[in-house]
Design a protein around this motif. Structure first.
Motif, short mmCIF file in Angstrom:
data_model
loop_
_atom_site.label_atom_id
_atom_site.label_comp_id
_atom_site.label_asym_id
_atom_site.label_seq_id
_atom_site.Cartn_x
_atom_site.Cartn_y
_atom_site.Cartn_z
N PHE A 490 22.31 19.50 -42.95
CA PHE A 490 21.65 19.99 -44.15
C PHE A 490 22.63 20.88 -44.92
O PHE A 490 23.33 21.72 -44.33
N GLY A 491 22.68 20.68 -46.24
CA GLY A 491 23.58 21.46 -47.07
C GLY A 491 23.09 22.89 -47.26
O GLY A 491 22.02 23.29 -46.78
N SER A 492 23.91 23.68 -47.96
CA SER A 492 23.54 25.08 -48.19
C SER A 492 22.29 25.21 -49.05
O SER A 492 21.63 26.26 -49.04
N ASN A 493 21.94 24.15 -49.78
CA ASN A 493 20.71 24.16 -50.58
C ASN A 493 19.49 23.73 -49.78
O ASN A 493 18.39 23.64 -50.30
N GLY A 494 19.68 23.44 -48.48
CA GLY A 494 18.57 23.07 -47.63
C GLY A 494 18.21 21.60 -47.66
O GLY A 494 17.21 21.20 -47.04
N CYS A 495 19.00 20.78 -48.35
CA CYS A 495 18.70 19.35 -48.46
C CYS A 495 19.51 18.56 -47.43
O CYS A 495 20.66 18.91 -47.13
N ALA A 496 18.92 17.49 -46.92
CA ALA A 496 19.59 16.66 -45.91
C ALA A 496 20.76 15.92 -46.54
O ALA A 496 20.63 15.32 -47.61
N GLN A 497 21.92 15.97 -45.87
CA GLN A 497 23.12 15.29 -46.36
C GLN A 497 23.55 14.16 -45.43
O GLN A 497 24.13 13.18 -45.89
N LEU A 498 23.28 14.30 -44.15
CA LEU A 498 23.76 13.31 -43.19
C LEU A 498 22.79 13.26 -42.02
O LEU A 498 22.22 14.28 -41.62
N PHE A 499 22.60 12.08 -41.46
CA PHE A 499 21.75 11.91 -40.29
C PHE A 499 22.18 10.63 -39.59
O PHE A 499 22.82 9.75 -40.18
N PRO A 518 15.94 14.76 -48.74
CA PRO A 518 14.79 15.67 -48.86
C PRO A 518 15.16 17.08 -48.38
O PRO A 518 16.12 17.28 -47.62
N HIS A 519 14.37 18.05 -48.79
CA HIS A 519 14.56 19.44 -48.37
C HIS A 519 14.05 19.62 -46.95
O HIS A 519 13.22 18.83 -46.46
N ILE A 520 14.53 20.64 -46.25
CA ILE A 520 14.14 20.88 -44.87
C ILE A 520 12.63 21.10 -44.76
O ILE A 520 12.01 20.71 -43.77
N GLU A 521 12.00 21.67 -45.80
CA GLU A 521 10.56 21.87 -45.75
C GLU A 521 9.83 20.52 -45.76
O GLU A 521 8.81 20.34 -45.08
N THR A 522 10.38 19.57 -46.53
CA THR A 522 9.77 18.24 -46.54
C THR A 522 9.93 17.56 -45.19
O THR A 522 9.00 16.92 -44.66
N VAL A 523 11.14 17.67 -44.61
CA VAL A 523 11.37 17.09 -43.29
C VAL A 523 10.46 17.74 -42.26
O VAL A 523 9.94 17.07 -41.35
N GLU A 524 10.23 19.03 -42.39
CA GLU A 524 9.33 19.73 -41.48
C GLU A 524 7.91 19.15 -41.56
O GLU A 524 7.26 18.95 -40.52
N SER A 536 8.91 28.25 -34.61
CA SER A 536 10.16 27.50 -34.40
C SER A 536 10.66 26.91 -35.70
O SER A 536 11.87 26.97 -36.00
N TRP A 537 9.76 26.32 -36.50
CA TRP A 537 10.20 25.76 -37.78
C TRP A 537 10.72 26.85 -38.72
O TRP A 537 11.67 26.62 -39.48
#
Length: 839
Positions: A490-499, A518-524, A536-537
């Motif tokens: 996840f980048g510094s903006n909280g968005c997924a960059q690689l998986f 997507p943002h980490i909140e969306t992935v959550e 934990s989240w």
């Protein structure tokens, strides 16, 4: 006077009428004394006094009194009139004389052009006399038409003198302050204005100056201007923060300011002049004097000690008529800045020389002004050629001749395009591909003061690295995709960059959805059906989107489907965060089983210790009874014993003593383990403790023919500890060493001092200890009897370590298989200091 004479005349007429009335009435007779014949009034009075009766005489007396008073008054009035007439004539003569004197003085006063203005006391209306045409300009109204215009000073004076005159006149009228001013009118006339308070009047005299008076006035004005200028310069010199001084031709100080006095530690400027205190040292003063005698000017930066501190001053001095003058400006800061600038320039030059990039600076005339060693090495140019400051074209021509420039079809056009950097505003970048296969990156930066700075970097290896880096990225991508661990970045903006695919499979996510970054909140939200722990989240979101506290986060996630995941976040150098998940369900199950087994073992161990502790206490009481009866039977007083009975009784005594020692050791270990053991501290004599410890093994030494070698450092006087426990430690060490040593061997006991500790070391000649068993020799009931002639309960070394550590020391075992074992025990010398430090 005429009024007085008229009154007297009327009084006389009244008296005459009264006399005549009395005579006509027959009140007066002719019988008049002879003495009154000459005076008709007296005769008349006598006649009246004679002819009147007493009553009439009284009345007449009153009338005569009035008449006499009137007559006397008339006479006095006549005489007064005569004196008044004479006085009036005399006063008229004096007035005529004063008028003549006044005319003469007025003529003398106004013999030269001037104007007099007087303000009588209590009267604000001034009286103006004199030639007002001297002051008032001709405006067609006539000089004498409006003399009051003289008081409007601004009509015939410039603004500044008019204001000065106005203030002076106000001070004269209000406070009676005199003044004398020399002014110049708007028409260019020089005048003198003098104000005085005389005889209760304020007098202002204004007259034109000419001749000597005008010259004196001009000299006074020049003197005042020079005086004001001198005072201003003196005030400036006094207030200036720099030392200023003047000297006579003889070299003595004539004037110094306060800064000079402070710099020379003088009490005042006068003190510095009187004592002729010098600011410069003798050599600098000599150089200054020689420079002034040769060039009439001196300028140099000199060191001066001011209040015990060495500072630098820019000293400037000039030779003047009758002496010299000088000033010293503190330039310590400027000197420090200059030195710092030189050091900075040298540091920059050294820094540029250390750079791997080639740097060449060409000035506005396109000549080489600076180059570093990397530039020379990059192009393999001669240092002498570069030090001759060649122009840009000459350098390029030499490089082209050596085939070290890109091969261009039109070299002239290429060079002209390169030289456009001298007229450019922004820096330009390019890459030169040279005939020898190198790739050179060049940056041309125009300088603000003119010229161009060239930066050259050999990027051949860099380009090769980029190619290899691209291949490496492809390899890493394949590796990441084939990992069993789930990885997401996840980048510094909280968005997924690689998986990787494992991440999508582990959380049942769509690869297409993750590709939208997507943002980490969306992935959550997508992952919550499997794991819904808000704490934990929240920790994961903070680790991914946090800025200040970027650290690793380790979590264990137990999902609803029973899967246990190990989660870890790792901050990456580019500000991104890598999130990894590993399925540790099997490992967690095994760990749980091992943990349960360990807890069971610990419980069993505690049960064992408790059992031994209780059993030892239960055994000690009957054993003590047996020992007591054995001693009682061996006493001769109980009766004789056969040899066989004595032998059996000796066996019983030996066995019970050994059993009692074992039980005591077990109890001591149990007490130490329970924290109930306390030490009876006191001074310990090392020799006596060793003697007490060796006493119990003398029979075993004699039986096995083992020699005990004792080596004690004579500088050791003793130490603080529990002597009984120290003896017990030494006995167990020696007994253990004797038990493992073969017959006719040597057991060594050495005592040394190491700093603030006493070190006991016991060395045997036994078979040694296997390295795999070395860590277990201090455990309870661990007895490794291989190579030993006896088997013990395995409590000796455990008791040794417990007692030594209770003293604050430590035990170390060094053993080599087949060469014996050395056990070292360290005791602190001062047990009290050791305990205070521990507390």
């Amino acid at each position: 006077m005429s009024d007085v004479l008229g009154s007297m005349r009327r009084a006389c007429l009244s008296c005459t009428s009264l006399v005549r009335g009395l005579a006509g009435a027959g009140l007066l007779t002719a019988s008049t004394p002879v003495w009154a014949a000459d005076d008709p009034i007296v005769a008349l009075t006598s006649q009246v006094m004679t002819d009147l009766n007493r009553h009439e005489l009284v009345t007449m007396a009153m009338a005569v009194s009035v008449l006499g008073f009137s007559v006397v008054s008339a006479i006095l009035l006549m005489r007064t009139r005569q004196r008044a007439v004479a006085q009036e004539m005399r006063l008229r003569a004096e007035v005529q004389s004063l008028q003549a004197e006044s005319d003469r003085l007025r003529a003398l006063l106004f013999v030269e052009p001037q104007v007099l203005i007087s303000w009588p006391a209590g009267d604000n209306r001034p009286q103006i006399s004199g030639d007002t045409a001297l002051l008032l300009p001709h405006d067609g109204l006539g000089a004498g038409a409006q003399p009051q215009r003289v008081l409007a000073f601004g009509t015939w004076l410039p603004p500044e003198p008019a204001l000065q005159m106005d203030h002076a006149v106000d001070a004269l009228l209000d406070k009676g302050e005199s003044f004398l001013l020399h002014l110049t009118t708007s028409t260019g006339r020089s005048i003198e204005a003098m104000g005085r308070a005389i005889g209760g009047q304020a007098i202002l005299r204004i007259r034109e100056l000419s001749g000597v008076r005008r010259e004196l006035a001009d000299m006074a004005r020049r003197f005042k201007a020079l005086h004001d200028e001198t005072e201003m310069l003196r005030g400036f010199a006094e207030a200036a923060p720099w030392p200023i001084w003047t000297r006579r031709a003889s070299g003595e100080l004539n004037f110094v300011n306060a800064a000079y006095a402070r710099a020379t530690d003088a009490g005042s400027a006068a003190d510095a002049v009187s004592r002729n205190l010098e600011l410069l040292d003798s050599n600098d003063r000599g150089n200054l004097a020689r420079a002034l005698s040769d060039k009439a000017e001196f300028a140099a930066r000199l060191p001066v000690v001011v209040r015990g501190e060495r500072r630098y001053f820019d000293v400037r001095a000039l030779r003047l008529a009758g002496g010299s003058a000088g000033m010293a400006v503190d330039s310590s800061e400027a000197a420090a800045l200059g030195a710092a600038l030189v050091r900075m320039a040298d540091a920059h030059r050294r820094t540029l020389d250390q750079l791997s990039s080639g740097v060449a600076v060409f000035d506005a005339q396109r000549r080489l002004a600076f180059y570093n060693d990397s530039y020379r090495k990059l192009w393999d140019l001669d240092r002498a050629f570069l030090d001759s400051h060649p122009d840009d074209s000459s350098v390029l021509d030499r490089l082209r001749a050596a085939r070290k420039l890109p091969e261009e079809r039109d070299f002239k056009e290429w060079k002209n395009k390169l030289h456009e950097a001298y007229r450019a505003v922004e820096a330009e970048k390019a890459i030169w591909y040279l005939p020898d296969g190198r790739a050179i990156s060049i940056v041309t930066t125009p300088n603000q003061e003119g010229g161009v700075t060239y930066l050259f970097d050999d990027v051949t290896e860099s380009l090769d690295l980029q190619r290899r880096y691209g291949g490496l990225i492809d390899v890493q991508r394949e590796t990441l995709d084939n990992l069993s661990e789930a990885v997401a970045v996840f980048g510094s903006n909280g968005c997924a960059q690689l998986f990787n695919p494992a991440f999508t499979r582990m959380w049942n996510l769509s690869a297409e959805a993750l590709a939208t970054r997507p943002h980490i909140e969306t992935v959550e939200e997508w992952c919550r059906p499997l794991f819904d722990d808000a704490v934990s989240w929240q920790a994961l979101r903070s680790a991914i989107t946090g800025i200040d506290d970027r650290r690793n986060v380790l979590l264990k996630l137990e999902r609803r489907d029973g899967t246990v995941l190990s989660c870890k976040t790792m901050p990456l150098p580019d500000g991104a965060t890598m999130l990894t998940f590993q399925d540790i369900t099997d490992t967690e199950n095994v760990e749980r089983a091992l943990r349960e087994r360990n807890e069971a073992l610990e419980t069993a161990d505690r049960i064992k210790i408790d059992f031994v502790h209780h059993v030892s206490y239960e055994l000690r009481s009957p054993l003590t009874t047996i020992i007591g009866f054995a001693h009682f039977l061996s006493d001769p007083s109980t009766g004789p014993l056969t040899d066989k009975q004595s032998e059996y009784l000796a066996y019983i005594t030996t066995s019970t003593n050994a059993l009692l020692a074992i039980i005591n050791n077990i109890l001591d270990l149990a007490s130490i383990d329970a924290g109930a053991m306390t030490l009876n501290l006191g001074p310990i004599d090392v020799g006596r403790a060793i003697e007490a410890a060796t006493e119990g093994i003398q029979d075993r030494l004699a039986r096995d023919q083992i020699r005990l070698d004792i080596d004690v450092d004579p500088s050791i006087e003793g130490f603080v500890g529990d002597e009984r426990r120290v003896v017990q430690v030494l006995y167990n060490l020696l007994a253990n060493a004797v038990g493992f040593s073969p017959q006719q061997a040597v057991v060594k006991l050495a005592v040394r001092k190491a700093g603030n500790r006493v070190v006991f070391s016991v060395t045997d000649a036994g078979p040694g200890i296997d390295p795999a068993l070395k860590d277990k020799v201090f455990d309870w009931f661990e007895s490794h009897s291989q190579g030993s002639r006896h088997r013990g309960p395995g409590l000796g070394l455990a008791l040794v370590r417990s007692f030594v550590e209770l003293h604050g020391g430590k035990v170390q075992v060094d053993s080599v298989v087949g060469r014996g074992t050395t056990v070292t025990c360290e005791f602190p010398i001062d047990q009290t200091a050791q305990r205070n430090a521990a507390e």
